[in-house]
Design a protein around this motif. Sequence first.
Motif, mmCIF file in Angstrom:
data_model
loop_
_atom_site.group_PDB
_atom_site.id
_atom_site.type_symbol
_atom_site.label_atom_id
_atom_site.label_comp_id
_atom_site.label_asym_id
_atom_site.label_seq_id
_atom_site.Cartn_x
_atom_site.Cartn_y
_atom_site.Cartn_z
ATOM 1 N N GLN A 160 0.805 -1.209 0.000
ATOM 2 C CA GLN A 160 0.000 0.000 0.000
ATOM 3 C C GLN A 160 0.844 1.268 0.000
ATOM 4 N N GLY A 161 2.163 1.150 -0.045
ATOM 5 C CA GLY A 161 3.029 2.313 -0.031
ATOM 6 C C GLY A 161 3.235 2.888 1.347
ATOM 7 N N VAL A 162 2.805 2.172 2.377
ATOM 8 C CA VAL A 162 2.942 2.624 3.758
ATOM 9 C C VAL A 162 3.865 1.659 4.490
ATOM 10 N N THR A 163 4.853 2.189 5.167
ATOM 11 C CA THR A 163 5.746 1.363 5.965
ATOM 12 C C THR A 163 5.066 1.024 7.282
ATOM 13 N N VAL A 164 4.859 -0.264 7.521
ATOM 14 C CA VAL A 164 4.155 -0.722 8.711
ATOM 15 C C VAL A 164 5.168 -1.070 9.799
ATOM 16 N N VAL A 165 5.084 -0.367 10.915
ATOM 17 C CA VAL A 165 5.957 -0.603 12.073
ATOM 18 C C VAL A 165 5.117 -1.232 13.172
ATOM 19 N N ALA A 222 2.794 5.294 20.269
ATOM 20 C CA ALA A 222 2.219 5.051 18.943
ATOM 21 C C ALA A 222 1.417 6.233 18.433
ATOM 22 N N LYS A 223 1.013 7.132 19.323
ATOM 23 C CA LYS A 223 0.196 8.267 18.913
ATOM 24 C C LYS A 223 0.950 9.244 18.011
ATOM 25 N N ASP A 224 2.222 9.496 18.325
ATOM 26 C CA ASP A 224 2.973 10.470 17.521
ATOM 27 C C ASP A 224 4.159 9.866 16.781
ATOM 28 N N LEU A 225 4.392 8.560 16.937
ATOM 29 C CA LEU A 225 5.539 7.927 16.275
ATOM 30 C C LEU A 225 5.452 7.990 14.749
ATOM 31 N N PRO A 226 4.280 7.770 14.129
ATOM 32 C CA PRO A 226 4.237 7.872 12.655
ATOM 33 C C PRO A 226 4.688 9.238 12.133
ATOM 34 N N ASP A 227 4.235 10.308 12.775
ATOM 35 C CA ASP A 227 4.628 11.645 12.328
ATOM 36 C C ASP A 227 6.115 11.892 12.542
ATOM 37 N N ARG A 228 6.652 11.430 13.650
ATOM 38 C CA ARG A 228 8.076 11.630 13.925
ATOM 39 C C ARG A 228 8.935 10.876 12.916
ATOM 40 N N ASP A 241 11.596 13.732 5.775
ATOM 41 C CA ASP A 241 11.082 14.963 5.166
ATOM 42 C C ASP A 241 9.713 14.751 4.515
ATOM 43 N N GLY A 242 8.901 13.879 5.116
ATOM 44 C CA GLY A 242 7.551 13.648 4.618
ATOM 45 C C GLY A 242 7.466 12.818 3.358
ATOM 46 N N GLN A 243 8.580 12.241 2.887
ATOM 47 C CA GLN A 243 8.580 11.459 1.647
ATOM 48 C C GLN A 243 8.154 10.013 1.865
ATOM 49 N N ARG A 244 7.950 9.648 3.105
ATOM 50 C CA ARG A 244 7.585 8.273 3.417
ATOM 51 C C ARG A 244 6.466 8.281 4.454
ATOM 52 N N GLU A 245 5.484 7.407 4.268
ATOM 53 C CA GLU A 245 4.337 7.348 5.167
ATOM 54 C C GLU A 245 4.461 6.120 6.068
ATOM 55 N N PHE A 246 4.073 6.282 7.339
ATOM 56 C CA PHE A 246 4.221 5.199 8.312
ATOM 57 C C PHE A 246 2.894 4.890 8.993
ATOM 58 N N LEU A 306 16.960 0.358 11.328
ATOM 59 C CA LEU A 306 16.551 -0.814 10.558
ATOM 60 C C LEU A 306 16.188 -0.442 9.121
ATOM 61 N N LEU A 307 15.596 0.721 8.950
ATOM 62 C CA LEU A 307 15.221 1.166 7.610
ATOM 63 C C LEU A 307 16.424 1.623 6.798
ATOM 64 N N ASP A 308 17.581 1.719 7.440
ATOM 65 C CA ASP A 308 18.794 2.078 6.710
ATOM 66 C C ASP A 308 19.209 0.960 5.769
ATOM 67 N N GLY A 309 18.647 -0.252 5.982
ATOM 68 C CA GLY A 309 18.899 -1.377 5.073
ATOM 69 C C GLY A 309 17.832 -1.465 3.997
ATOM 70 N N ARG A 310 17.331 -0.338 3.536
ATOM 71 C CA ARG A 310 16.217 -0.232 2.596
ATOM 72 C C ARG A 310 16.666 -0.518 1.158
ATOM 73 N N PRO A 311 15.730 -0.691 0.234
ATOM 74 C CA PRO A 311 16.094 -0.798 -1.188
ATOM 75 C C PRO A 311 16.703 0.504 -1.702
ATOM 76 N N ALA A 312 17.391 0.425 -2.796
ATOM 77 C CA ALA A 312 18.111 1.596 -3.308
ATOM 78 C C ALA A 312 17.175 2.733 -3.688
ATOM 79 N N ASP A 313 15.931 2.428 -4.132
ATOM 80 C CA ASP A 313 15.035 3.490 -4.575
ATOM 81 C C ASP A 313 14.200 4.072 -3.446
ATOM 82 N N ALA A 314 14.400 3.613 -2.212
ATOM 83 C CA ALA A 314 13.614 4.122 -1.091
ATOM 84 C C ALA A 314 14.212 5.435 -0.594
ATOM 85 N N PRO A 315 13.387 6.356 -0.080
ATOM 86 C CA PRO A 315 13.915 7.620 0.441
ATOM 87 C C PRO A 315 14.868 7.383 1.604
#
Length: 375
Positions: free
Chosen positions: A6-11, A28-34, A40-45, A133-142
């Motif tokens: 869905q284009g959303v990173t699920v934590v 969990a209330k403010d973690l997605p926004d942080r 820089d808002g390029q990824r949704e959580f 953990l997200l630092d091990g992302r695919p090359a095209d990920a923000p």
Amino acid sequence: MGESSQGVTVVALLADPDAPTEVAQRMAKDLPDRLANAFDGQREFSVEVVSEPFTAGTEDLSTLTRRIVDRAGEENWDVVVALTDLPLHAGRRKLAADLSHEHGLALLSLPSLGGLRFHRRARRAVERAVLSLLDGRPADAPEPRRPRPLRRLAGRFAGVHSGPVDDEETADLRYVVSGPGGYLRVLGGMVRANRPWRLIPGLSKALAAALASGVIATVNSTVWSLAIALDTTRLVIATIGSIALMIGWLIVDAHLWDRATGDSPQARTRAALYNASTVVTLSIGVLVCYVGLLIINLLWVLFIVNGEVFASMTKSPLRAAEYWTLAWFVASVATVGGALGSGLESDEAIRAAAYSKREQERRRMLEDEDEDEGD
């Protein structure tokens, strides 16, 4: 590891029941926004909180990480951070966090964060673990603005530093706690996990006995004479003695003293840590009860003790100093009465008041093992 379909990173925050679940739900209330701000808002959580006793029956790191990997395989999670209020150990060191970038998981031992500014530290630790953990992302990920943010954990939290990881272990990055400062930090975190303020409502029968003892002692002329005859030093000794008696009685009567499960230095050190947390937890709880008794007794003395009767019995006028001294001494007497009254409480009730849910289960497991060995 990549983003969900869905284009959303699920934590997922996989938390032990009780305090860890409360911590997870709060952050969990403010973690997605942080997390989104870190990109820089390029990824949704999206953050999911799952309350499960994943540490039930074991403190072995390999077993715990296997459980987390298996549990994550059942869900569509991109990252999972497991939270427990048990003080985990990696060899001789106390574990702060284990990370596996391959599996996208982190295991965080909450007591390693200490007892002060706990929620803020927990939020930062979880946030940095996820970004690491997200630092091990695919090359095209923000990319996040701060790569490998968990490296700051060692510098910010005194006594926390990177630790060795064996090749056969699931984790590829580990932070441990060591040194006197680290020991005190873990001890403070364990005491906070036990939540000593719960001791007050948890010992209702002991408190009832203490209040009854205080009421009776307040109207006893012999107690009046003893109180005004005591100097400050003896009153302090009476206070310390009554509190120590209450703590000792609770430990002995409810079998709260932890015994080492082996002869190794690690087992003895672990038992000493658990016993220290028990003593500190009970000390805080009993001290709060003592202050409460002191206030109640002072109000009762002001209401019930008549100045003329007091003077006729003690040959001393009833002034502010006498009111305070009498209430202070009666609080010590009442605390001793409360210690005796705690014998009416069940062992389970005392443990429920003194320990976190995970710690209660750990002790029940040890008791069951001792009974099996006895059979």
